[in-house]
Scaffold this active site. Structure first.
Site, PDB file in Angstrom:
ATOM      1  CG  HIS A   1      -1.935  -1.120   1.193  1.00 54.40           C
ATOM      2  ND1 HIS A   1      -3.067  -1.126   0.408  1.00 54.40           N
ATOM      3  CD2 HIS A   1      -1.942  -2.297   1.863  1.00 54.40           C
ATOM      4  CE1 HIS A   1      -3.732  -2.259   0.597  1.00 54.40           C
ATOM      5  NE2 HIS A   1      -3.061  -2.990   1.473  1.00 54.40           N
TER       6      HIS A   1
ATOM      7  CE1 TYR B   1      -1.919  -5.257   7.921  1.00 57.64           C
ATOM      8  CE2 TYR B   1      -2.376  -2.919   7.713  1.00 57.64           C
ATOM      9  CZ  TYR B   1      -2.468  -4.200   7.222  1.00 57.64           C
ATOM     10  OH  TYR B   1      -3.101  -4.427   6.025  1.00 57.64           O
TER      11      TYR B   1
END
EC number: 1.11.-.-
Length: 478
Positions: A54, A343
């Site tokens: 991303h 994450y």
């Protein structure tokens, strides 16, 4: 030499104070212009590593408003009270490629929202599809690498993708959607997003419901005559510019928040595993014969303010599905469990260990209800290592997506998907192409035949001596 005038001095350091700067840069005993050294040292460090996935993105601020009472299933402060508003920031992104790539690449698209609630930050980390390529987190690095550039040529190489898909048939469902018109870029304003995972919404007494929530664009996917709006090939930032300019002129994009709810006692009876991220919660489209899990609208997200400084306000954003608030708990989904580690770990690498100046703490609401032996048996089965192996549902969901397209969208929609698949398969070597056809034979004999005929026709055409183009290793994926 005389110093520069203070009013012409650049602002140096964090203090912002102006001061006379000597114009000499070195003397006989070495450098003395500490301001130049400071500027150079700041320049050398002003960039941070791009995201592992991303990397290409944009963002904007907005607010979320509760539009329906869902207190019967929810004890989350942010969602209690019709009309209650919460400020938020949203980041849109592509997935596999680097920061300078195009918005319009055939790729998964991300939509992450950070809600600034009174009980801490709550992150919704979503994709534009309600399911994913894999259910075993150990496969994630290989899956992402298969979507990236060839390590030898540094070009996109569809052969790497097909090598992964044929060895991991749970990816077939996602692969079909990615090669349909759903996989091409609309605009960020028309993108719907799905958290994909099951979460638990926990009540004060410890009881809970499995939930899947998503944001449906109020503008919808902009299909025109069955096809998607085309992205300007000369403008790789098409969607980024579209979002920014729309907000600037007051044309604020909005999304309706919806939730699907499953009582844990009903989960074993649904006919599929709601903790398997390669499957979606059926809203009534497909698969046929499986229970429909209806959705309830409960809120509206509106983006109404652009950022002032992209680097500090968007690039430094840190999202994680582990950023939860009281009343929300993660499910047993193996991919979700892995993401809750990956994450924050990625943020520590990218932003440093102190990127959370004041770490948020949330009160745990334990799920204490005894749901009986049937539920416990089901849970142990669907989270076991054996469940990561291929099984019939992997082909069933892909098969029914292919078969429902003429009714769900149009015959032309299905035909374009087949054409895109053929163009992607054709550059591969014969052995890989055969493996692809054999894999799709387990999905649908008709689809396998169409892919074989279409891809081999492309191969034959490019093999002609007078063909204007030939298949090159690592050519762009279509």
């Amino acid at each position: 030499m005389a110093p520069n005038a203070a009013d012409k001095c650049p602002v140096m350091g964090n203090s912002g104070e102006k001061c006379p700067v000597m114009s000499s840069s070195t003397q006989s005993r070495g450098p003395r212009d500490i301001y130049t050294l400071e500027a150079l040292s700041h320049f050398n460090r002003e960039k941070i590593p791009e995201r592992a996935v991303h990397a290409k993105g944009t963002g904007a601020y907005g607010e979320f408003e509760v539009t329906a009472d869902i207190s019967d299933i929810c004890n989350i402060d942010m969602l209690l009270g019709v009309g209650k508003k919460t400020q938020c920031v949203t980041r849109f992104s592509t997935t596999g490629l680097e920061r300078g790539s195009s918005d319009g690449v055939r790729d998964l698209k991300g939509m992450a929202v950070k809600f600034f609630t009174e009980q801490g930050d709550w992150d919704w980390v979503s994709l534009n599809f309600p399911f994913f390529f894999i259910r075993d987190p150990a496969k994630f690095p290989d899956m992402i690498h298969s979507q990236r550039r060839d390590p030898q040529t540094n070009l996109l190489n569809p052969n790497m993708t097909w090598d992964f898909v044929t060895k991991n048939p749970e990816a077939l469902h996602m692969t079909l959607l990615q090669h349909s018109d759903f996989g091409t870029m609309f605009t960020w304003r028309t993108l719907s997003s799905y958290v994909g995972h099951a979460f638990k919404w926990v009540m004060p007494d410890g009881s809970f419901k499995y939930v899947h929530f998503f944001l449906a664009s109020d503008r919808g996917p902009n299909f025109t005559d069955g096809s998607t709006a085309k992205v300007d090939p000369n403008d790789p930032d098409f969607a980024t510019k579209d979002l920014f300019e729309a907000i600037e002129r007051g044309d604020y994009p909005s999304w309706t928040a919806n939730v699907q709810v499953v009582d844990p006692k009903d989960a074993p009876k649904l006919g599929f595993n709601i903790l398997d991220l390669t499957k979606h919660w059926n809203l009534g489209t497909y698969p046929k014969g499986l229970d429909t899990i209806p959705s309830r609208p409960f809120g509206k997200l509106t983006l109404n303010r652009n950022v002032k400084d992209y680097f500090s306000e968007v690039e430094k954003l840190a999202f994680s599905p582990s950023n939860l608030v009281p009343g929300v708990e993660p499910s047993e989904d193996p991919i979700l469990q892995a993401r809750m580690f990956a994450y924050p770990d990625a943020q520590r690498y990218r932003l440093g260990i102190d990127h959370l100046k004041a770490p948020l703490r949330r009160k745990e609401t334990a799920c204490q209800h005894d749901l009986g032996p049937e539920f416990e048996k089901w849970l142990s089965q669907v989270t076991s290592e054996a469940w990561s192996h291929p099984h019939e549902d992997d082909y069933k969901f892909a098969r029914e997506y292919y078969e429902v397209l003429p009714e769900f969208r149009s015959q032309e929609f299905q035909d374009r998907m087949v054409e895109n698949l053929c163009k992607s398969i054709a550059p591969g070597p014969e052995e890989l192409r055969k493996r692809v056809y054999d894999t799709f034979e387990l999905v649908s004999s008709e689809l396998a035949r169409r892919l074989r005929e279409g891809a081999e026709a492309i191969v034959a055409e490019k093999a002609r001596p007078d063909s204007p183009s030939r298949a090159q290793p690592g050519q762009l994926r279509l």
